[in-house]
Write an enzyme that holds these catalytic residues in place. Structure first.
Site, mmCIF file in Angstrom:
data_model
loop_
_atom_site.group_PDB
_atom_site.id
_atom_site.type_symbol
_atom_site.label_atom_id
_atom_site.label_comp_id
_atom_site.label_asym_id
_atom_site.label_seq_id
_atom_site.Cartn_x
_atom_site.Cartn_y
_atom_site.Cartn_z
ATOM 1 N N ASP A 1 -102.504 -39.269 -43.284
ATOM 2 C CA ASP A 1 -102.414 -40.779 -43.154
ATOM 3 C C ASP A 1 -102.364 -40.707 -41.444
ATOM 4 O O ASP A 1 -101.667 -40.148 -40.729
ATOM 5 C CB ASP A 1 -101.288 -41.546 -43.483
ATOM 6 C CG ASP A 1 -101.209 -41.560 -44.947
ATOM 7 O OD1 ASP A 1 -102.223 -41.947 -45.606
ATOM 8 O OD2 ASP A 1 -100.312 -41.086 -45.554
ATOM 9 N N CYS B 1 -90.281 -28.936 -47.642
ATOM 10 C CA CYS B 1 -91.526 -29.226 -47.537
ATOM 11 C C CYS B 1 -91.936 -30.282 -46.733
ATOM 12 O O CYS B 1 -93.157 -30.533 -46.217
ATOM 13 C CB CYS B 1 -92.105 -29.261 -48.845
ATOM 14 S SG CYS B 1 -91.290 -30.451 -50.040
ATOM 15 N N ASP C 1 -103.221 -33.492 -41.435
ATOM 16 C CA ASP C 1 -102.457 -34.707 -41.990
ATOM 17 C C ASP C 1 -103.654 -35.727 -42.418
ATOM 18 O O ASP C 1 -104.655 -35.763 -42.293
ATOM 19 C CB ASP C 1 -101.735 -35.152 -40.806
ATOM 20 C CG ASP C 1 -101.259 -36.542 -40.854
ATOM 21 O OD1 ASP C 1 -100.257 -36.432 -42.019
ATOM 22 O OD2 ASP C 1 -101.479 -37.468 -40.307
#
Ligand SMILES: [Mg+2]
Ligand SMILES: [Zn+2]
Length: 172
Positions: free
Chosen positions: A14, A104, A12
């Site tokens: 952030d 997505c 990931d």
């Protein structure tokens, strides 16, 4: 990359690689965690290919254009190079807002599945890591391992690592 292994870490962005600035859209706002590059260096030294999987609903919500996302990612690619790291093998971006019902947006697994197939990765040796439960769940949905890093409060049902470096040190 010199060693194309079937092992990979999906990360990931952030809150995991860089601090979560709440809809960050400018390269100058990128702020890495103290262990980010040490951890990524160790992951690559152990033969893992690195990918980023990120929900950027700020695009779908009209807060900033997709080009802003690309400019942030170009800056992060340059930072990888500056730290003598191999580039990220793929940037998986969901630009949609939650109400667009795309396939997505994490925890949907489409972005990971596409890279797994494109690069011939082995699910037994792949992880998805992030600071939220949806990141770990995304990994499980893709048939790989999933874990939460940094945010213990999000880890109720998942494997947890306090830092990226701690995770990297436990990797075989
Ligand atoms: Mg996050
Ligand atoms: Zn999407």
């Amino acid at each position: 990359m010199t060693n194309k292994t079937p092992k990979a870490i999906f990360l990931d962005r952030d809150g995991t690689l860089i601090r979560d600035k709440n809809y960050l859209s400018r390269p100058e706002d990128i702020e890495y965690f103290p262990d980010t590059f040490t951890a990524l260096t160790l992951m690559q030294a152990k033969g893992y290919r690195l990918y980023v999987i990120t929900n950027q609903s700020g695009v779908g919500r009209g807060f900033f254009p997709i080009e802003a996302v690309y400019s942030v990612h170009a800056a992060m690619d340059a930072d990888m190079s500056a730290h003598k790291l191999e580039p990220f093998e793929g940037w998986g971006v969901c630009p949609h807002s939650p109400d667009e019902a795309c396939t997505c947006r994490k925890p949907h697994a489409q972005l990971i599945e596409d890279f797994m197939q494109r690069d011939g990765l082995d699910a037994k040796h792949c992880w998805m890591l992030g600071d939220k439960g949806i990141d770990a769940q995304c990994g499980l949905n893709a048939g790989i391992k999933g874990a939460v890093v940094r945010e213990k409060s999000a880890a109720a049902d998942f494997v947890f690592f306090a830092t990226l470096l701690e995770f990297a040190q436990t990797l075989p």
